[in-house]
Design a protein around this motif. Sequence first.
Motif, PDB file in Angstrom:
ATOM      1  N   MET A  66       4.890   8.176   2.681  1.00 39.51           N
ATOM      2  CA  MET A  66       4.468   9.165   3.300  1.00 39.51           C
ATOM      3  C   MET A  66       4.127   8.579   4.952  1.00 39.51           C
ATOM      4  N   TYR A  67       3.917   7.490   5.069  1.00 37.61           N
ATOM      5  CA  TYR A  67       3.369   6.752   6.346  1.00 37.61           C
ATOM      6  C   TYR A  67       4.988   6.427   7.264  1.00 37.61           C
ATOM      7  N   CYS A  68       5.988   5.975   6.314  1.00 36.48           N
ATOM      8  CA  CYS A  68       7.143   5.832   7.051  1.00 36.48           C
ATOM      9  C   CYS A  68       7.725   7.264   7.484  1.00 36.48           C
ATOM     10  N   LEU A  69       7.785   8.251   6.689  1.00 31.76           N
ATOM     11  CA  LEU A  69       8.256   9.592   7.176  1.00 31.76           C
ATOM     12  C   LEU A  69       7.455  10.298   8.285  1.00 31.76           C
ATOM     13  N   ARG A  70       6.326   9.892   8.403  1.00 33.06           N
ATOM     14  CA  ARG A  70       5.278  10.643   9.400  1.00 33.06           C
ATOM     15  C   ARG A  70       5.778   9.919  10.731  1.00 33.06           C
ATOM     16  N   ASP A  71       6.057   8.578  10.610  1.00 28.87           N
ATOM     17  CA  ASP A  71       6.499   7.606  11.608  1.00 28.87           C
ATOM     18  C   ASP A  71       7.681   8.147  12.322  1.00 28.87           C
ATOM     19  N   ARG A  72       8.595   8.558  11.537  1.00 29.91           N
ATOM     20  CA  ARG A  72      10.063   9.115  12.220  1.00 29.91           C
ATOM     21  C   ARG A  72       9.790  10.665  12.494  1.00 29.91           C
ATOM     22  N   GLY A  73       8.536  11.098  12.458  1.00 30.12           N
ATOM     23  CA  GLY A  73       8.276  12.543  13.062  1.00 30.12           C
ATOM     24  C   GLY A  73       8.465  13.798  11.857  1.00 30.12           C
ATOM     25  N   PHE A  74       8.564  13.533  10.693  1.00 32.53           N
ATOM     26  CA  PHE A  74       8.644  14.330   9.546  1.00 32.53           C
ATOM     27  C   PHE A  74       7.194  15.014   9.328  1.00 32.53           C
ATOM     28  N   LYS A  75       6.970  16.263   8.952  1.00 33.70           N
ATOM     29  CA  LYS A  75       5.742  16.837   8.840  1.00 33.70           C
ATOM     30  C   LYS A  75       5.599  16.542   7.344  1.00 33.70           C
ATOM     31  N   VAL A  76       4.746  15.754   6.621  1.00 39.69           N
ATOM     32  CA  VAL A  76       4.606  15.449   5.474  1.00 39.69           C
ATOM     33  C   VAL A  76       3.290  16.378   4.817  1.00 39.69           C
ATOM     34  N   ILE A  77       3.817  17.049   3.818  1.00 38.68           N
ATOM     35  CA  ILE A  77       2.571  18.332   3.261  1.00 38.68           C
ATOM     36  C   ILE A  77       2.563  18.113   1.702  1.00 38.68           C
ATOM     37  N   TYR A  78       1.205  18.421   1.539  1.00 39.91           N
ATOM     38  CA  TYR A  78       1.078  18.576  -0.241  1.00 39.91           C
ATOM     39  C   TYR A  78       2.022  19.351  -0.968  1.00 39.91           C
ATOM     40  N   ALA A  79       2.171  19.021  -2.285  1.00 44.08           N
ATOM     41  CA  ALA A  79       3.239  19.435  -3.066  1.00 44.08           C
ATOM     42  C   ALA A  79       2.590  19.377  -4.516  1.00 44.08           C
ATOM     43  N   GLN A  80       2.559  20.535  -4.965  1.00 45.08           N
ATOM     44  CA  GLN A  80       1.676  20.700  -6.391  1.00 45.08           C
ATOM     45  C   GLN A  80       2.502  20.126  -7.383  1.00 45.08           C
ATOM     46  N   ASN A  81       3.797  20.301  -7.656  1.00 47.32           N
ATOM     47  CA  ASN A  81       4.758  19.360  -8.492  1.00 47.32           C
ATOM     48  C   ASN A  81       5.521  18.184  -8.308  1.00 47.32           C
ATOM     49  N   ALA A  82       5.009  17.729  -7.126  1.00 53.10           N
ATOM     50  CA  ALA A  82       5.635  16.475  -6.761  1.00 53.10           C
ATOM     51  C   ALA A  82       4.608  15.264  -5.951  1.00 53.10           C
ATOM     52  N   ASP A  83       4.855  14.206  -5.420  1.00 53.71           N
ATOM     53  CA  ASP A  83       4.095  13.332  -5.015  1.00 53.71           C
ATOM     54  C   ASP A  83       3.573  13.912  -3.673  1.00 53.71           C
ATOM     55  N   PHE A  84       4.730  14.352  -2.807  1.00 49.85           N
ATOM     56  CA  PHE A  84       4.522  14.890  -1.600  1.00 49.85           C
ATOM     57  C   PHE A  84       5.899  15.603  -1.408  1.00 49.85           C
ATOM     58  N   THR A 102      14.363   2.435   4.357  1.00 46.28           N
ATOM     59  CA  THR A 102      15.350   1.233   4.254  1.00 46.28           C
ATOM     60  C   THR A 102      15.141   0.371   5.660  1.00 46.28           C
ATOM     61  N   LYS A 103      14.564   0.975   6.645  1.00 48.99           N
ATOM     62  CA  LYS A 103      14.238   0.109   7.703  1.00 48.99           C
ATOM     63  C   LYS A 103      12.964   0.559   8.414  1.00 48.99           C
ATOM     64  N   PRO A 104      11.937   0.365   7.564  1.00 50.17           N
ATOM     65  CA  PRO A 104      10.513   1.115   7.672  1.00 50.17           C
ATOM     66  C   PRO A 104       9.812   0.397   8.876  1.00 50.17           C
ATOM     67  N   PRO A 105       9.007   1.029   9.562  1.00 54.61           N
ATOM     68  CA  PRO A 105       8.221   0.477  10.812  1.00 54.61           C
ATOM     69  C   PRO A 105       7.372  -0.632  10.238  1.00 54.61           C
ATOM     70  N   ILE A 106       6.886  -0.546   9.025  1.00 54.51           N
ATOM     71  CA  ILE A 106       5.924  -1.609   8.238  1.00 54.51           C
ATOM     72  C   ILE A 106       6.525  -1.990   7.162  1.00 54.51           C
ATOM     73  N   PRO A 107       6.444  -3.164   6.735  1.00 54.50           N
ATOM     74  CA  PRO A 107       7.066  -3.549   5.257  1.00 54.50           C
ATOM     75  C   PRO A 107       6.084  -2.894   4.249  1.00 54.50           C
ATOM     76  N   HIS A 108       6.333  -2.699   2.950  1.00 55.81           N
ATOM     77  CA  HIS A 108       5.768  -2.004   1.842  1.00 55.81           C
ATOM     78  C   HIS A 108       5.096  -3.337   1.322  1.00 55.81           C
ATOM     79  N   GLU A 109       3.754  -3.469   0.974  1.00 59.28           N
ATOM     80  CA  GLU A 109       3.101  -4.555   0.399  1.00 59.28           C
ATOM     81  C   GLU A 109       2.054  -3.986  -0.480  1.00 59.28           C
TER      82      GLU A 109
END
Length: 93
Positions: free
Chosen positions: A30-48, A12-19
């Motif tokens: 995924m970019y917004c979450l990584r920017d906040r320090g989250f470890k984003v990983i592959y998920a088989q039955n989800a988008d991530f 809701t307060k992203p580092p860059i706007p979604h375009e």
Amino acid sequence: MQIFKVIEEAITKPPIPHEPYKQSLKAWAMYCLRDRGFKVIYAQNADFAIETKAGEKLYFKVSNTPVDQDSSISWIVWDSASKSASLIPEARG
């Protein structure tokens, strides 16, 4: 759960706007979450998924339309009218 407040703030307060014409909602989220320090990983039955420091995995799907979502997974939904994203956390039993 506190982690969902941090995730919600990341989108809701992203580092860059979604375009939508430049990047997909999935890539942007995924970019917004990584920017906040989250470890984003592959998920088989989800988008991530994100992996917490405790090793727990939280699964996410993204959508451009607010539909009846599966409540067993968290959703990031883009509202093109208000040009904002929202988080719908999974329903925890």
